[in-house]
Scaffold this motif. Structure first.
Motif, PDB file in Angstrom:
ATOM      1  N   VAL A   1      26.298  36.892  53.013  1.00 63.17           N
ATOM      2  CA  VAL A   1      25.632  36.615  54.474  1.00 63.17           C
ATOM      3  C   VAL A   1      26.269  37.393  55.160  1.00 63.17           C
ATOM      4  N   GLU A   2      25.179  38.289  55.801  1.00 67.31           N
ATOM      5  CA  GLU A   2      24.803  38.550  57.018  1.00 67.31           C
ATOM      6  C   GLU A   2      23.612  39.567  56.368  1.00 67.31           C
ATOM      7  N   GLY A   3      22.987  39.091  55.194  1.00 66.62           N
ATOM      8  CA  GLY A   3      22.076  39.763  55.230  1.00 66.62           C
ATOM      9  C   GLY A   3      21.310  40.245  54.226  1.00 66.62           C
ATOM     10  N   GLN A   4      19.755  40.457  53.850  1.00 58.73           N
ATOM     11  CA  GLN A   4      19.386  40.486  52.418  1.00 58.73           C
ATOM     12  C   GLN A   4      18.837  41.852  52.744  1.00 58.73           C
TER      13      GLN A   4
ATOM     14  N   ASN B   1      30.239  45.365  54.456  1.00 53.47           N
ATOM     15  CA  ASN B   1      28.691  45.092  54.047  1.00 53.47           C
ATOM     16  C   ASN B   1      27.804  45.586  52.817  1.00 53.47           C
TER      17      ASN B   1
ATOM     18  N   ARG C   1      34.452  40.581  55.285  1.00 47.10           N
ATOM     19  CA  ARG C   1      33.695  41.072  54.252  1.00 47.10           C
ATOM     20  C   ARG C   1      33.001  41.936  54.541  1.00 47.10           C
TER      21      ARG C   1
ATOM     22  N   HIS D   1      29.916  36.779  49.334  1.00 47.41           N
ATOM     23  CA  HIS D   1      30.171  37.118  50.528  1.00 47.41           C
ATOM     24  C   HIS D   1      29.992  38.343  51.424  1.00 47.41           C
TER      25      HIS D   1
END
Length: 241
Positions: free
Chosen positions: A80-83, A36, A34, A77
């Motif tokens: 997925v780690e944040g907004q 960033n 993924r 994708h």
């Protein structure tokens, strides 16, 4: 299908090898790490830049040139780690005014609260506080729209004391104070247009009255603006402050 490929100069073995290669490439792409999202596309650095991005997107939407970017699987994708949305929108639930389409943005770019009449209630204030305190969106837009059913119902209730179901009545009670200075004797189209704008300004006034909201605006952490979406043209008309 294989015979058709062979007839065009590819042997069956070549066709199978090529197909296998494509499958391998697809598998490699799916397994790719993924990226960033913050590094992929930095958000606007200020409220002015955020507002400019909204205006540019609305212009594309209005002119039929929408890009529809940031909607594909690879972008999902990255989220997925944040907004990290660059603006917060308080809008109406009306199905004709979806902010992501109106401003031609994609997934993860706007933090949105939608409810009939873009009213201010306790849970709405909490939602907007979350956007400012935790997501650090520099811009908050109160977005009303022409032909708003909730505002129209509030106007009609003020004119004729209509009776609505209890929860709708409660909603109208939240809108009507903001319409107190609207001239109810003017021609209906002008009346409803004035009422929609007055309701946007009323929501803004209530947000400023919240101590945390007033402090965030005073300290320059957030800029609050109002706007009205025009149904026929697709234009978002930003209100003068």
């Amino acid at each position: 299908m294989a015979d058709e490929c062979c007839s065009k100069g590819l042997t069956r073995r070549q066709w199978l090898n090529a197909s296998a290669g494509l499958g391998l490439a697809a598998g490699e792409a799916a397994a790719a790490p993924r990226v960033n999202i913050h590094a992929a596309e930095p958000p606007p650095a200020s409220a002015d830049e955020a507002l400019s991005r909204l205006k540019a997107g609305n212009r594309r939407f209005m002119e039929g040139r929408a890009k529809h970017t940031h909607e594909n699987a690879s972008w999902r994708h990255m989220l997925v780690e944040g907004q990290r949305p660059f603006a917060t929108i308080l809008g109406c639930s009306d199905s004709r005014v979806p902010p992501e389409l109106v401003f031609d943005v994609g997934l993860g770019e706007l933090f949105i609260a939608r409810l009939a009449g873009n009213i201010i209630a306790e849970d709405v204030v909490g939602t907007l506080q979350y956007a400012i305190a935790h997501l650090h969106t520099p811009l908050v837009v109160v977005l009303g729209h022409e032909g708003c059913g909730a505002v129209t119902a509030a106007v009609d209730d003020m004119l004729h004391a209509n009776h609505e179901p209890s929860h709708i009545e409660a909603l109208l009670r939240l809108i009507e104070p903001g319409l107190a200075k609207v001239d109810l004797k003017q021609e209906r189209d002008a009346l409803l247009k004035a009422a929609v704008e007055a309701n946007v300004r009323w929501s803004m006034k209530q947000l400023v009255a919240v101590p945390e909201g007033e402090r965030a605006i005073r300290d320059g952490k957030v800029t609050l603006v109002g706007a009205v979406y025009e149904l026929a043209s697709g234009n978002v008309r930003f209100l003068s402050r």
